[in-house]
Design an enzyme around this catalytic site. Structure first.
Site, PDB file in Angstrom:
ATOM      1  N   TYR A 196       0.803  -1.211   0.000  1.00 56.87           N
ATOM      2  CA  TYR A 196       0.000   0.000   0.000  1.00 56.87           C
ATOM      3  C   TYR A 196       0.842   1.269   0.000  1.00 56.87           C
ATOM      4  CZ  TYR A 196      -4.724   1.774   0.459  1.00 56.87           C
ATOM      5  OH  TYR A 196      -5.931   2.355   0.208  1.00 56.87           O
ATOM      6  N   ASP A 220      -7.033 -15.492   3.032  1.00 48.51           N
ATOM      7  CA  ASP A 220      -8.153 -15.981   2.205  1.00 48.51           C
ATOM      8  C   ASP A 220      -9.146 -16.760   3.067  1.00 48.51           C
ATOM      9  OD1 ASP A 220      -5.945 -17.622   2.475  1.00 48.51           O
ATOM     10  OD2 ASP A 220      -6.034 -18.469   0.464  1.00 48.51           O
ATOM     11  N   LYS A 230      -0.471 -13.930   4.934  1.00 47.14           N
ATOM     12  CA  LYS A 230      -0.363 -14.950   3.884  1.00 47.14           C
ATOM     13  C   LYS A 230       1.067 -15.504   3.959  1.00 47.14           C
ATOM     14  CE  LYS A 230      -2.108 -16.931   0.119  1.00 47.14           C
ATOM     15  NZ  LYS A 230      -3.327 -17.754   0.105  1.00 47.14           N
ATOM     16  N   ASP A 268      -6.912  -3.055   4.427  1.00 50.79           N
ATOM     17  CA  ASP A 268      -7.768  -2.225   3.588  1.00 50.79           C
ATOM     18  C   ASP A 268      -8.944  -3.042   3.059  1.00 50.79           C
ATOM     19  OD1 ASP A 268      -8.381   0.130   1.996  1.00 50.79           O
ATOM     20  OD2 ASP A 268      -7.674  -1.027   0.276  1.00 50.79           O
TER      21      ASP A 268
END
Ligand code: NAD
Length: 351
Positions: free
Chosen positions: A124, A205, A171, A229
């Site tokens: 980001y 996920d 992740k 986000d």
């Protein structure tokens, strides 16, 4: 003593929402001196930048700001004002509570999540370049300092607000180094809170699926910037949408309170957008300023107006305008004050 607060109206729907929120906060009984400073598209011509230095100076001086959304001009070469502001002021933690509101038709009734998003690094930060004409590269930087700092914020928040659990989201199974470092940092911090706050981690996920199936299992989530986000918009969707999702950007030197949503340019100037998210950001600001009783009163008034359903904006199924909704909240505040004043004082016990 009045609190001196920087007010950035922003652009798009920002000025209408900022005005509605300012009126509600002024009606809370807490004294404010508003230092109004303009940023965004409207000032580019005059100052050559959407974020003139006077904006940062005002926030550094007052240490607290309430901010309307600001459009990120596409293709002009200007970086997002929102991202630049967070980096320039070291606002390292982005706090985004998502709590169900009575009266809103959603899939779940009792969602009560708090998203803590790292606010300064990760993909980001927008560090990217072309690698030849046909390939682009974005650089993901995760540091131990920033990761431990935001994890500590999440645990401290949990302790201060009586929350039971922090879940780190990552992740690390694929990005073993970058997300691996984030997870390792969260574990290091979690060990210091053992016995006081539970800790667990989830792969991002899987987290998304779990949140839409069993949001009640989760409490405080701590995430790197980009996942934060995305997952915070998902959480907003669980409780009624962007129109009701508040936020705060917090650092050691300053704090900026703003809604999760953007500037919705298509509704600018139409007195149509929902002011709830910015008003609830104002509630977070009252708490940050130590005005806990006023925060409770304003939050109750907002929730009552939403539950009542007669003075809500289009996105909540109503026909009220932005200013009408603010008026309704102010009326509730006044009615609550009258009721409080009319309460009989209990007689002193006979001696
Ligand atoms: P957006 O949040 O502005 O709008 C998405 C949709 O959400 C809108 O079409 C609208 O249907 C709904 N919505 C959002 N806020 C609402 C409200 N208060 N009341 C009723 N409906 C509401 O997202 P976008 O279209 O992706 O972004 C528009 C601009 O805002 C972009 O320039 C973006 O960079 C900027 N932005 C700014 C901030 C910020 O200032 N912090 C945050 C996000 C996006």
């Amino acid at each position: 003593m009045a609190h001196r607060v920087t007010l950035i109206p922003g652009d798009g729907i920002g000025p209408e929402l900022a005005e509605a929120t300012r009126r509600v906060l002024d009606a809370s009984g807490v004294g404010f001196e508003w230092d109004v400073v303009e940023a965004g598209e409207a000032v580019i011509e005059r100052h050559g930048t959407p974020l003139p230095e006077y904006v940062l100076e005002s926030i550094r001086r007052n240490r607290v700001a309430l901010k309307g959304p600001i459009t990120t001009p596409i293709g002009t070469g200007f970086r997002s004002v929102n991202v630049t502001l967070r980096q320039a002021l070291g606002l390292y933690a982005n706090l985004r509570p998502a709590r169900s509101m009575k009266g809103l038709e959603t899939r779940y009734e009792n969602v009560d999540l708090v998203i803590v998003r790292e606010n300064t690094e990760d993909l980001y930060a927008g560090i990217e370049h072309m690698v030849g004409p046909d390939a682009a590269e974005s650089i993901k930087i995760i540091t131990r300092t920033a990761s431990e700092r935001v994890a500590r914020f999440a645990f401290d928040y949990a302790v201060a607000n009586g929350r039971r659990k922090v879940t780190a989201v990552h992740k690390a199974n694929i990005m073993k180094l970058s997300d691996g470092l984030f997870l390792e940092s969260c574990r290091t911090v979690a060990a210091q809170y053992e016995g006081r706050v539970e800790f667990e981690d989830r792969i991002v996920d899987n987290m998304c699926m779990q949140l839409v199936q069993k949001p009640e299992l989760y409490d405080v989530l701590v995430l790197p910037n980009l996942y934060g986000d995305i997952v915070s918009d998902l959480a907003a969707g669980l409780v009624g949408g962007l129109g009701v999702a508040p936020g705060a950007n917090i650092g050691t030197e300053a704090a900026v309170f703003e809604a999760v949503h953007g500037s919705v340019p298509k509704y600018a100037g139409q007195n149509k957008a929902n002011p709830t998210a910015l008003m609830l950001s104002g509630v977070l600001m009252l708490r940050h300023l130590g005005e806990t009783a006023a925060a409770e009163r304003v939050e109750t008034a907002i929730r009552d107006v939403v539950a009542d359903g007669r003075s809500v904006t289009y996105d909540l199924g109503g026909t009220a305008g932005t200013s009408d909704m603010a008026d309704a909240v102010i009326e509730r505040l006044a009615a609550a004050d009258d009721a409080e004043r009319a309460r009989p004082v209990a007689p002193a016990p006979a001696s």
